[in-house]
Design a protein around this motif. Structure first.
Motif, mmCIF file in Angstrom:
data_model
loop_
_atom_site.group_PDB
_atom_site.id
_atom_site.type_symbol
_atom_site.label_atom_id
_atom_site.label_comp_id
_atom_site.label_asym_id
_atom_site.label_seq_id
_atom_site.Cartn_x
_atom_site.Cartn_y
_atom_site.Cartn_z
ATOM 1 N N GLY A 132 5.863 -0.250 -2.246
ATOM 2 C CA GLY A 132 5.201 -0.715 -1.040
ATOM 3 C C GLY A 132 4.290 0.301 -0.387
ATOM 4 N N PHE A 133 3.774 1.249 -1.160
ATOM 5 C CA PHE A 133 2.906 2.300 -0.631
ATOM 6 C C PHE A 133 1.449 2.005 -0.965
ATOM 7 C CE2 PHE A 133 6.992 4.145 -2.033
ATOM 8 C CZ PHE A 133 7.500 4.524 -0.801
ATOM 9 N N SER A 134 0.531 2.719 -0.301
ATOM 10 C CA SER A 134 -0.885 2.512 -0.577
ATOM 11 C C SER A 134 -1.316 3.299 -1.815
ATOM 12 C CB SER A 134 -1.737 2.892 0.633
ATOM 13 O OG SER A 134 -1.673 4.283 0.920
ATOM 14 N N TYR A 135 -1.110 4.602 -1.794
ATOM 15 C CA TYR A 135 -1.468 5.451 -2.931
ATOM 16 C C TYR A 135 -0.742 6.787 -2.753
ATOM 17 C CZ TYR A 135 -4.258 8.032 -6.364
ATOM 18 O OH TYR A 135 -4.655 8.788 -7.437
ATOM 19 N N ASP A 153 1.129 9.650 1.316
ATOM 20 C CA ASP A 153 0.617 8.296 1.103
ATOM 21 C C ASP A 153 -0.774 8.238 1.737
ATOM 22 O OD1 ASP A 153 0.453 5.675 0.334
ATOM 23 O OD2 ASP A 153 1.699 4.896 1.951
ATOM 24 N N THR A 165 -2.137 5.152 4.296
ATOM 25 C CA THR A 165 -1.380 4.955 5.530
ATOM 26 C C THR A 165 -1.320 6.253 6.332
ATOM 27 O OG1 THR A 165 0.776 5.464 4.520
ATOM 28 C CG2 THR A 165 0.036 3.162 4.453
ATOM 29 N N ARG A 170 -7.274 0.506 -3.383
ATOM 30 C CA ARG A 170 -5.958 0.929 -2.927
ATOM 31 C C ARG A 170 -5.812 0.933 -1.406
ATOM 32 N NH1 ARG A 170 -5.308 -0.135 -7.141
ATOM 33 N NH2 ARG A 170 -3.922 -1.477 -5.967
ATOM 34 N N ASP A 178 -6.344 -1.056 1.129
ATOM 35 C CA ASP A 178 -5.762 -2.180 1.859
ATOM 36 C C ASP A 178 -4.667 -2.892 1.082
ATOM 37 O OD1 ASP A 178 -7.559 -1.756 4.017
ATOM 38 O OD2 ASP A 178 -9.132 -2.789 2.890
ATOM 39 N N THR A 179 -4.175 -2.252 0.016
ATOM 40 C CA THR A 179 -3.083 -2.822 -0.761
ATOM 41 C C THR A 179 -1.841 -1.933 -0.626
ATOM 42 O OG1 THR A 179 -3.734 -1.632 -2.760
ATOM 43 C CG2 THR A 179 -4.671 -3.826 -2.429
ATOM 44 N N ARG A 180 -0.721 -2.458 -1.057
ATOM 45 C CA ARG A 180 0.546 -1.709 -1.003
ATOM 46 C C ARG A 180 1.249 -1.870 -2.352
ATOM 47 N NH1 ARG A 180 -2.165 -0.186 2.361
ATOM 48 N NH2 ARG A 180 -1.814 -0.038 4.619
ATOM 49 N N GLU A 181 0.528 -1.416 -3.403
ATOM 50 C CA GLU A 181 0.986 -1.591 -4.781
ATOM 51 C C GLU A 181 1.418 -0.289 -5.440
ATOM 52 O OE1 GLU A 181 -1.819 -5.416 -5.991
ATOM 53 O OE2 GLU A 181 -2.643 -3.381 -6.190
ATOM 54 N N SER A 182 1.380 0.805 -4.734
ATOM 55 C CA SER A 182 1.794 2.086 -5.301
ATOM 56 C C SER A 182 3.316 2.194 -5.243
ATOM 57 C CB SER A 182 1.150 3.240 -4.527
ATOM 58 O OG SER A 182 1.494 4.474 -5.090
#
Length: 289
Positions: free
Chosen positions: A10-13, A28, A31, A276, A278-282
């Motif tokens: 659930g992290f950005s990068y 991160d 964020t 990355r 605006d996503t939380r796929e990291s």
């Protein structure tokens, strides 16, 4: 082949992981947080860095140092949790700061992009800046192809740096005052790209080395950002082990855990900021090695 598990998500990068006192500290990017993650996956926010956190390390007295990428500063977290400027690198660098290695006496080696990577600008070489424990600065090395993750080998007498767009790990001898000399290829993965176009460079390299850490046999674990793997590399360039990460790319790694054998890996579908931010796929992955 080591089994890979997801510890937290659930992290950005995620980037720049460091193991300390029973937890993994990690930045991160989008964020703007420095986080600490324990072995159960519990996450705590340690600091918020508005201009984007990157490299992490600690002074001998335990105060955290954190790279503030976009304003090109190294910040210091005081005992009350506040962040203050430790060093301003804006006059010594030309674009965002990157990863950082802090040695046992508090000397920090800080890499920088050298050019506007995310906008597709032509690639330019960059430098490593040495930040002394008192916050004074000096350029320690120049002409590097995107200096990225760093680690120490040979009992601290050699600094190894990922030259992400150079298809190699650079090496330097470390002097008594932290100065770097005798630049060389510590490990080469093939010919150095000659193009200044990042897309062409990415297609030309066989390994894109990113974050790294030292293993107990003087090899180094290195994230291969184009290979969906972390590789263990011996001096010269031999790949003696690897951990693969499936569909996810991996951008940094650290050894730690209660047994010292857990390889923590910062993974995401890609590194491009516009994909990355605006996503939380990291995710944070682990494997026993």
């Amino acid at each position: 082949m080591a089994n890979v598990d997801e510890l937290a998500g659930g992290f950005s990068y995620l980037e720049c992981p460091r193991w300390r006192d029973g937890r993994l500290y990690v930045s991160d990017f989008y964020t703007h947080q420095v986080l600490a993650v324990d072995e159960s996956g519990a996450v705590e926010t340690i600091a918020k860095v508005p201009e984007q956190p990157a490299g992490l390390g600690w002074l001998p007295d335990g105060r955290l140092l954190v790279v503030s990428m976009r304003d090109r500063r190294v910040l210091r977290q005081e005992s009350d949790g506040t962040l203050t400027e430790h060093a301003d690198l804006s006059e010594l660098t030309t674009w965002h700061l990157n990863d950082m290695l802090v040695d046992d006496v508090g000397r920090a080696y800080v890499g920088s992009f050298g050019f506007d990577l995310m906008s597709g600008a032509p690639m330019q070489t960059s430098n490593i800046v040495l930040v002394n424990p008192d916050g004074s600065t000096q350029v320690a090395a120049e002409g590097l192809a995107f200096p990225n993750g760093m680690t120490l080998v040979d009992g601290g007498s050699t600094l190894v740096v990922s030259e992400s767009f150079g298809n190699r790990l650079g090496g330097f001898s470390v002097g008594p005052s932290g100065e770097l000399s005798e630049p060389r290829a510590w490990a080469s993965f093939g010919p150095a790209p000659t193009s200044s176009d990042v897309t062409e460079v990415l297609s030309a390299v066989s390994v894109l080395p990113d974050g790294m850490c030292t293993a107990d046999d003087n090899t180094v674990w290195v994230a291969d950002a184009v290979g969906h793997r972390v590789i263990r590399v011996a001096e010269g360039g031999s790949i003696v082990d690897q951990v693969t990460t499936g569909d996810l790319s991996v951008f940094a790694c650290a050894l730690g855990g209660s047994d010292g054998r857990t390889l923590f890996m910062c993974a995401a579908p890609s590194f491009a900021e516009h994909e990355r931010r605006d996503t939380r796929e990291s995710v944070l992955l682990t494997a026993k090695v």
